[in-house]
Design an enzyme around this catalytic site. Structure first.
Site, PDB file in Angstrom:
ATOM      1  N   GLY A 118      -3.105 -47.371  -7.267  1.00 17.63           N
ATOM      2  CA  GLY A 118      -2.943 -45.987  -7.720  1.00 17.63           C
ATOM      3  C   GLY A 118      -1.487 -45.728  -8.041  1.00 17.63           C
ATOM      4  N   LYS A 119      -1.209 -44.616  -8.646  1.00 11.81           N
ATOM      5  CA  LYS A 119       0.186 -44.223  -8.899  1.00 11.81           C
ATOM      6  C   LYS A 119       0.201 -42.731  -9.189  1.00 11.81           C
ATOM      7  CE  LYS A 119       4.278 -46.217  -9.286  1.00 11.81           C
ATOM      8  NZ  LYS A 119       4.760 -47.416  -8.560  1.00 11.81           N
TER       9      LYS A 119
END
Ligand code: NAD
Length: 433
Positions: A118-119
């Site tokens: 994720g980011k």
């Protein structure tokens, strides 16, 4: 038709060739194609599972209100909860966050961590607002994300423009908005926290330590002695400064550094600990009294054994690559080299140590922090260093061995080693229902 174009056509996704998301996914899909992995895996990798955008108001110090845009992209969670940093930067876009989230899926899989990718980020220059405003913005962003993050679901961490203090505000906000019964483990919602509030020893230096662990493992095979090598560095933030301080202990010679304030050189060597003190006081490397200023072009053209980009994405374009005079490029930053820059360097025989390997130290110690939080334990610094080294060396050997078997460059090998593992887990789990 290339594999990427055909997969993107099938998903009705359309990007220009110079789009960062298109470029990162192309490299991933070409690696999947090389291994003849199932079509469904390519479809899963080509678009994130969730793309969250929030707009939220923040009260500024002068009592006005400003509206901010925040992102959290959750690329894949077949291996475990989504994991990846949150960035505060004025240039952030959804495609940037998507690209970085896909790289996190590759990175955690390569190191065999029980996490997905994720980011996230907020579009702002964190230097342009006061510490109080930064705190209110951080708290409001986390409350806007609400249950889209959680210690069992999606666990952010620091990235460009964020730090341990910001992680403490995030964890505190999450704990305060959680149901009372879930508060105990709530601070495990983010990693990279201050040690006094559930952080891990060794997390602050972890990405730099991981870069050094990889160099120690791989440079001898390329004929470079880490204790005597020369190198140059872009970025003197968390990753760059820690890499340089740890390499200083080895005796490696730092010839040139560039950051957002300018570039400096000292052929005899720049003392990283002294430069670190200077940058903490002034905010950048420009004007460092123990080195001379130099232009960006001269910086790139400085002859070194190893060149280490530790700043932002896509800085090494083909034209910058043409200036480089190095034998190894170690990607401490995420995606610092464009595909055209990479093609040119590989043709010239430069070895590129890929980001999903080189910069995996941060997420690895984040994993240790998360484990310590869940078990209410505190590991000593030596244990963290030892465990990190074990996983980094194993990942470096995995990449080298895959490159030998497939007769390919190290980036392709790293993606192949990650994808093969993800595919294995998809086969074991099957597709629900
Ligand atoms: P940071 O904010 O601490 O430092 C960023 C550095 O980049 C600063 O020195 C800044 O001056 C420099 N920079 C910014 N714009 C520049 C420009 N135009 N020209 C030259 N230099 C410029 O960020 P960080 O945490 O050190 O992250 C650096 C890179 O490492 C990013 O790609 C990040 O995604 C990656 N990374 C960070 C971590 C982590 O644990 N912090 C983990 C893995 C990967």
């Amino acid at each position: 038709m290339s594999i990427t174009k055909s997969v993107f056509d099938e998903l009705d996704l359309h990007y220009p060739d110079d789009n960062i998301y298109f470029q990162i996914i192309s490299a991933v899909l070409e690696s999947a194609e090389r291994l003849d992995l199932p079509h469904r895996l390519k479809l899963m990798m080509a678009q994130p599972k969730n793309e969250i955008i929030v707009h939220f108001p923040v009260r500024m110090d002068d009592d006005s209100f400003a509206l901010f845009k925040g992102y959290r992209v959750q690329h894949n969670n077949v291996l475990g909860p989504y994991k990846g940093g949150i960035r505060y930067h004025q240039g952030i876009t959804l495609d940037h966050v998507k690209a970085l989230s896909a790289l996190m899926t590759m990175k955690t899989a390569l190191v065999r961590l029980p996490f997905g990718g994720g980011k996230g980020g907020v579009k702002l220059d964190p230097r342009s607002i006061s510490p109080e405003e930064l705190m209110r913005l951080t708290r409001r962003f986390i409350s806007a994300l609400g249950t889209n993050i959680g210690p069992d679901y999606d666990i952010p961490a620091p990235d460009v423009g964020t730090n341990a203090q910001i992680m403490a505000w995030m964890a505190d906000t999450y704990v305060n908005i959680s149901e009372p019964g879930k508060r105990l483990g709530g601070s495990g919602v983010v990693t990279g926290k201050p040690i006094e509030y559930g952080g891990s020893h060794g997390r602050e230096k972890a990405t730099g330590q991981g870069v050094v662990d990889v160099l120690e493992e791989l440079l001898p095979g390329i004929g470079i002695d880490i204790n005597r090598m020369t190198y140059s560095l872009i970025g003197f933030g968390n990753v760059g400064s820690w890499t340089a301080r740890l390499l200083h202990d080895h005796g490696a010679r730092l010839k040139a550094v560039m950051d957002h304030t300018g570039a400096i050189i000292n052929e005899g060597g720049i003392a990283a600990p002294t430069l670190n003190t200077y940058v903490s006081e002034t905010g950048g490397v420009a004007g460092f009294p123990e080195a001379d200023p130099l232009s960006e072009e001269e910086f790139y053209a400085t002859e070194v054994d190893v060149f280490i980009p530790a700043a932002l994405e896509q800085m090494i374009t083909e034209s910058n690559a043409r200036l480089l005079r190095c034998r190894v490029l170690a990607e401490a930053a995420n995606a610092p080299v464009t595909p055209a820059g990479e093609r040119y360097l590989l043709e010239r025989g430069v070895t590129i140590l890929p980001a999903i390997l080189c910069s995996a130290g941060g997420v690895t110690v984040s994993y240790f922090e998360w484990k310590q939080n869940r078990q209410a334990e505190v590991w000593d610094p030596e244990t963290v260093d030892e465990q990190l080294r074990k996983l980094m060396v194993a990942a470096a050997r995995r990449v080298n061995e895959t490159a030998r078997q497939l007769k390919c460059d190290l980036r392709t090998a790293a993606y192949c080693a990650a994808l093969e593992y993800i595919n294995k887990v998809y086969n074991l789990r099957g597709i629900f229902p």
